[in-house]
Motif scaffolding. Structure first.
Motif, PDB file in Angstrom:
ATOM      1  N   THR A  51      41.906  33.468  45.805  1.00  0.00           N
ATOM      2  CA  THR A  51      41.508  33.974  47.024  1.00  0.00           C
ATOM      3  C   THR A  51      41.242  32.817  48.238  1.00  0.00           C
ATOM      4  O   THR A  51      41.565  33.191  49.257  1.00  0.00           O
ATOM      5  CB  THR A  51      40.154  34.722  47.061  1.00  0.00           C
ATOM      6  OG1 THR A  51      39.082  34.045  46.266  1.00  0.00           O
ATOM      7  CG2 THR A  51      40.419  35.855  45.878  1.00  0.00           C
ATOM      8  N   TYR A  69      50.157  44.485  50.555  1.00  0.00           N
ATOM      9  CA  TYR A  69      48.863  44.900  50.694  1.00  0.00           C
ATOM     10  C   TYR A  69      48.275  44.347  52.061  1.00  0.00           C
ATOM     11  O   TYR A  69      48.405  43.067  52.301  1.00  0.00           O
ATOM     12  CB  TYR A  69      48.172  44.719  49.450  1.00  0.00           C
ATOM     13  CG  TYR A  69      48.751  45.187  48.219  1.00  0.00           C
ATOM     14  CD1 TYR A  69      48.598  46.706  48.095  1.00  0.00           C
ATOM     15  CD2 TYR A  69      49.382  44.474  47.542  1.00  0.00           C
ATOM     16  CE1 TYR A  69      49.142  47.326  47.057  1.00  0.00           C
ATOM     17  CE2 TYR A  69      49.768  45.155  46.199  1.00  0.00           C
ATOM     18  CZ  TYR A  69      49.575  46.474  45.871  1.00  0.00           C
ATOM     19  OH  TYR A  69      50.328  46.967  44.873  1.00  0.00           O
ATOM     20  N   THR A  71      44.144  43.925  53.649  1.00  0.00           N
ATOM     21  CA  THR A  71      42.795  44.009  53.436  1.00  0.00           C
ATOM     22  C   THR A  71      42.623  44.040  55.124  1.00  0.00           C
ATOM     23  O   THR A  71      42.373  43.146  55.891  1.00  0.00           O
ATOM     24  CB  THR A  71      41.983  42.775  52.832  1.00  0.00           C
ATOM     25  OG1 THR A  71      42.673  42.850  51.567  1.00  0.00           O
ATOM     26  CG2 THR A  71      40.609  43.124  52.900  1.00  0.00           C
ATOM     27  N   THR A  72      41.687  45.380  55.319  1.00  0.00           N
ATOM     28  CA  THR A  72      41.440  45.592  56.858  1.00  0.00           C
ATOM     29  C   THR A  72      40.379  46.434  56.979  1.00  0.00           C
ATOM     30  O   THR A  72      39.737  46.710  55.959  1.00  0.00           O
ATOM     31  CB  THR A  72      42.900  46.240  57.327  1.00  0.00           C
ATOM     32  OG1 THR A  72      42.617  46.141  58.898  1.00  0.00           O
ATOM     33  CG2 THR A  72      43.311  47.324  56.713  1.00  0.00           C
ATOM     34  N   LYS A  84      42.254  50.365  47.651  1.00  0.00           N
ATOM     35  CA  LYS A  84      41.008  49.668  46.992  1.00  0.00           C
ATOM     36  C   LYS A  84      39.814  49.491  48.101  1.00  0.00           C
ATOM     37  O   LYS A  84      40.002  49.314  49.249  1.00  0.00           O
ATOM     38  CB  LYS A  84      41.157  48.178  46.540  1.00  0.00           C
ATOM     39  CG  LYS A  84      39.831  47.759  45.783  1.00  0.00           C
ATOM     40  CD  LYS A  84      40.339  46.365  45.334  1.00  0.00           C
ATOM     41  CE  LYS A  84      39.209  46.177  44.377  1.00  0.00           C
ATOM     42  NZ  LYS A  84      39.485  44.615  43.791  1.00  0.00           N
ATOM     43  N   TYR A  86      35.470  48.569  48.777  1.00  0.00           N
ATOM     44  CA  TYR A  86      34.466  47.485  48.292  1.00  0.00           C
ATOM     45  C   TYR A  86      33.248  48.064  48.366  1.00  0.00           C
ATOM     46  O   TYR A  86      32.982  48.740  49.555  1.00  0.00           O
ATOM     47  CB  TYR A  86      35.005  46.502  49.048  1.00  0.00           C
ATOM     48  CG  TYR A  86      36.491  45.800  48.833  1.00  0.00           C
ATOM     49  CD1 TYR A  86      36.840  45.062  47.913  1.00  0.00           C
ATOM     50  CD2 TYR A  86      37.448  46.178  49.636  1.00  0.00           C
ATOM     51  CE1 TYR A  86      37.972  44.456  47.748  1.00  0.00           C
ATOM     52  CE2 TYR A  86      38.923  45.616  49.756  1.00  0.00           C
ATOM     53  CZ  TYR A  86      39.208  44.775  48.495  1.00  0.00           C
ATOM     54  OH  TYR A  86      40.407  44.230  48.282  1.00  0.00           O
ATOM     55  N   THR A  93      41.293  47.610  51.284  1.00  0.00           N
ATOM     56  CA  THR A  93      42.807  47.251  51.215  1.00  0.00           C
ATOM     57  C   THR A  93      43.632  48.608  51.258  1.00  0.00           C
ATOM     58  O   THR A  93      43.477  49.440  50.433  1.00  0.00           O
ATOM     59  CB  THR A  93      42.728  46.392  49.854  1.00  0.00           C
ATOM     60  OG1 THR A  93      42.102  45.191  49.740  1.00  0.00           O
ATOM     61  CG2 THR A  93      44.311  46.068  49.555  1.00  0.00           C
ATOM     62  N   TYR A 101      44.840  43.240  60.644  1.00  0.00           N
ATOM     63  CA  TYR A 101      44.437  43.008  59.490  1.00  0.00           C
ATOM     64  C   TYR A 101      43.469  41.901  59.486  1.00  0.00           C
ATOM     65  O   TYR A 101      43.412  41.224  60.344  1.00  0.00           O
ATOM     66  CB  TYR A 101      45.291  43.074  58.209  1.00  0.00           C
ATOM     67  CG  TYR A 101      46.378  42.226  58.718  1.00  0.00           C
ATOM     68  CD1 TYR A 101      46.102  40.812  58.013  1.00  0.00           C
ATOM     69  CD2 TYR A 101      47.641  42.356  59.302  1.00  0.00           C
ATOM     70  CE1 TYR A 101      47.221  39.782  58.311  1.00  0.00           C
ATOM     71  CE2 TYR A 101      48.588  41.090  59.755  1.00  0.00           C
ATOM     72  CZ  TYR A 101      48.397  39.840  59.150  1.00  0.00           C
ATOM     73  OH  TYR A 101      49.125  39.087  59.404  1.00  0.00           O
ATOM     74  N   PRO A 107      44.997  42.551  46.536  1.00  0.00           N
ATOM     75  CA  PRO A 107      43.709  43.180  46.814  1.00  0.00           C
ATOM     76  C   PRO A 107      42.647  42.069  46.361  1.00  0.00           C
ATOM     77  O   PRO A 107      42.619  41.536  45.253  1.00  0.00           O
ATOM     78  CB  PRO A 107      43.500  44.356  45.931  1.00  0.00           C
ATOM     79  CG  PRO A 107      44.987  44.904  45.909  1.00  0.00           C
ATOM     80  CD  PRO A 107      45.867  43.445  45.813  1.00  0.00           C
ATOM     81  N   TYR A 108      41.498  41.781  46.934  1.00  0.00           N
ATOM     82  CA  TYR A 108      40.468  40.728  46.860  1.00  0.00           C
ATOM     83  C   TYR A 108      39.596  41.363  45.702  1.00  0.00           C
ATOM     84  O   TYR A 108      39.398  42.600  45.445  1.00  0.00           O
ATOM     85  CB  TYR A 108      39.721  40.735  48.160  1.00  0.00           C
ATOM     86  CG  TYR A 108      40.562  39.432  48.891  1.00  0.00           C
ATOM     87  CD1 TYR A 108      39.998  38.351  48.995  1.00  0.00           C
ATOM     88  CD2 TYR A 108      41.477  39.897  49.911  1.00  0.00           C
ATOM     89  CE1 TYR A 108      40.498  37.200  49.811  1.00  0.00           C
ATOM     90  CE2 TYR A 108      42.117  38.800  50.553  1.00  0.00           C
ATOM     91  CZ  TYR A 108      41.653  37.626  50.734  1.00  0.00           C
ATOM     92  OH  TYR A 108      42.273  36.729  51.626  1.00  0.00           O
ATOM     93  N   ASP A 110      35.951  42.163  44.470  1.00  0.00           N
ATOM     94  CA  ASP A 110      34.669  42.790  45.128  1.00  0.00           C
ATOM     95  C   ASP A 110      33.660  41.714  45.123  1.00  0.00           C
ATOM     96  O   ASP A 110      32.790  41.869  44.499  1.00  0.00           O
ATOM     97  CB  ASP A 110      34.159  44.064  44.765  1.00  0.00           C
ATOM     98  CG  ASP A 110      33.462  44.766  45.515  1.00  0.00           C
ATOM     99  OD1 ASP A 110      33.107  44.193  46.899  1.00  0.00           O
ATOM    100  OD2 ASP A 110      33.003  45.834  45.435  1.00  0.00           O
ATOM    101  N   LEU A 115      35.992  37.026  51.925  1.00  0.00           N
ATOM    102  CA  LEU A 115      37.248  36.939  52.998  1.00  0.00           C
ATOM    103  C   LEU A 115      37.224  35.598  53.797  1.00  0.00           C
ATOM    104  O   LEU A 115      38.249  35.318  54.452  1.00  0.00           O
ATOM    105  CB  LEU A 115      37.193  38.181  53.874  1.00  0.00           C
ATOM    106  CG  LEU A 115      37.423  39.424  53.103  1.00  0.00           C
ATOM    107  CD1 LEU A 115      37.188  40.677  54.120  1.00  0.00           C
ATOM    108  CD2 LEU A 115      38.966  39.575  52.589  1.00  0.00           C
TER     109      LEU A 115
END
Length: 387
Positions: A51, A69, A71-72, A84, A86, A93, A101, A107-108, A110, A115
């Motif tokens: 990450t 994907y 993440t936003t 996903k 969190y 995600t 975004y 996907p990260y 949790d 981030l």
């Protein structure tokens, strides 16, 4: 006849490396967790390194991962599906079309603050490698391919170094024994830092036994650019080299380290970059809160308190008896590779004595190649005594 015997050795080496690579690949195919819900995810400390590499790719190199994907935040989703949610991140995600975004990529996990995490506790070289892979394809198996390559290449370096001091048969034996090193084999299938550290340390040993002083400095600088512990062989080099050659090694290593860090230092600014290094060194000499099973450098020799890398199938960084056997012989022999081994292993005792008692058994991937090169010399000397 000699050529035929040499051919058999190299065929054997190819088989050994292939078996090792297949074993590492089998580990790399494990599903992991905390990635895609119900699908593949991260293994062990990949949650931090993969990450942070993705964040460095986005924030420092202004590039994006190759992934469907995003993440936003929910309001940025135009047309697509929620992948996903969190609990520790104020984001989701999604897969599909978005208007904005935070990160593009797999996907990260949790984890709070993930981030904006860059893993400044360690130098950035491996994160660059992982970031380059993510720019090609950001998926778990792809993160782990460089580890397989570097781990397998380490066996070749062990062979090449050991061949110079012990001959081809015992060099092949040393490389083959690395298949049974539970730690090094496992780390070669996971996107963490330590297999890279082992590779560059093995490269340092190869250059040293080959008499290539400046190249040894390059390898030392690359190892220190993976983890600060990569500099531990410096104590042995100070003992083995004269002032002039040691100075050349240090200057070359420093130049390499600075070059690797330039993209980070350039954006952070010199002051903050230096402060990050100081903070990292303080972090490395301080015990962390209770968590995964910690161990001492003495535990590593007796395969005690091993770090769990994966559960079901159970994979532990349990090492190998080779560490202890090689250490005893290194203390007796004190030849050049033995000194490098003692220096590298001893560096962890310095960290422990400095106050960091939360060390982990997977750190042994760093000095495993040196231990096996020492074993080759041991086998060679025992064979000579028996004839």
């Amino acid at each position: 006849m000699t050529q035929f015997r040499h051919a058999k050795v190299y065929i054997g080496l190819a088989v050994v490396i292939a078996v090792f690579a297949y074993s590492a690949f089998s580990i790399a195919q494990l599903p992991g967790s905390d990635g895609l819900p119900g699908g593949a995810g991260y293994i062990s400390d990949e949650v931090w390194y993969v990450t942070s590499a993705r964040n460095i790719l986005h924030d420092f190199f202004k590039a994006t991962a190759n992934s469907p994907y995003f993440t936003t935040t929910p309001n940025c989703l135009i047309n697509g599906t929620l992948v996903k949610e969190y609990t520790k991140i104020e984001a989701v995600t999604v897969k599909g079309e978005v208007s904005c975004y935070i990160r593009k990529g797999y996907p990260y996990p949790d984890k709070e603050g993930i981030l904006s995490y860059y893993n400044f506790e360690h130098p950035p070289l491996v994160k660059y490698i992982l970031a380059a892979v993510e720019a090609i394809r950001d998926e778990p198996l792809f993160w782990r391919i460089p580890s397989i390559i570097f781990g397998s290449a380490t066996l070749l370096l062990v062979f090449l170094s050991a061949r110079r001091i012990a001959g081809p048969i015992w060099a092949l034996t040393a490389s083959a024994l690395m298949i049974f090193d539970n730690t090094f084999r496992a780390m070669s299938g996971i996107a963490m830092l330590d297999v890279y550290l082992g590779f560059f340390t093995a490269l340092l040993a190869y250059f040293h036994v080959s008499g290539r002083t400046l190249s040894s400095g390059i390898a030392l600088g690359l190892a220190a650019s993976v983890k600060y512990s990569g500099a531990f062989p410096i104590f042995g080099l100070a003992y083995l080299l004269g002032v002039r050659r040691f100075t050349a090694v240090i200057l070359m290593a420093t130049a390499v380290f600075l070059l690797v860090n330039m993209p980070i230092a350039g954006q952070l600014g010199l002051g903050r970059w230096v402060n990050e290094i100081i903070g990292a060194l303080s972090w490395h000499t301080t015990s962390r809160p209770p968590g995964p099973t910690a161990s001492t450098p003495l535990d590593w020799l007796f395969m005690q308190n091993s770090f769990a890398l994966y559960v079901n199938p159970d994979i532990y960084a349990s090492g190998t008896p080779a560490y202890l056997v090689a250490l005893i012989y290194a203390l007796y022999k004190r030849d050049e590779v033995s000194i490098l081994y003692l220096s590298t292993y001893g560096g962890y005792w310095l960290v422990y004595l400095a106050g960091n008692h939360t060390l982990y058994s997977f750190y042994t991937a760093h000095f495993s190649p040196l231990a096996h090169i020492v074993l080759a010399k041991l086998f060679s000397d025992l064979a000579k005594r028996g004839t």
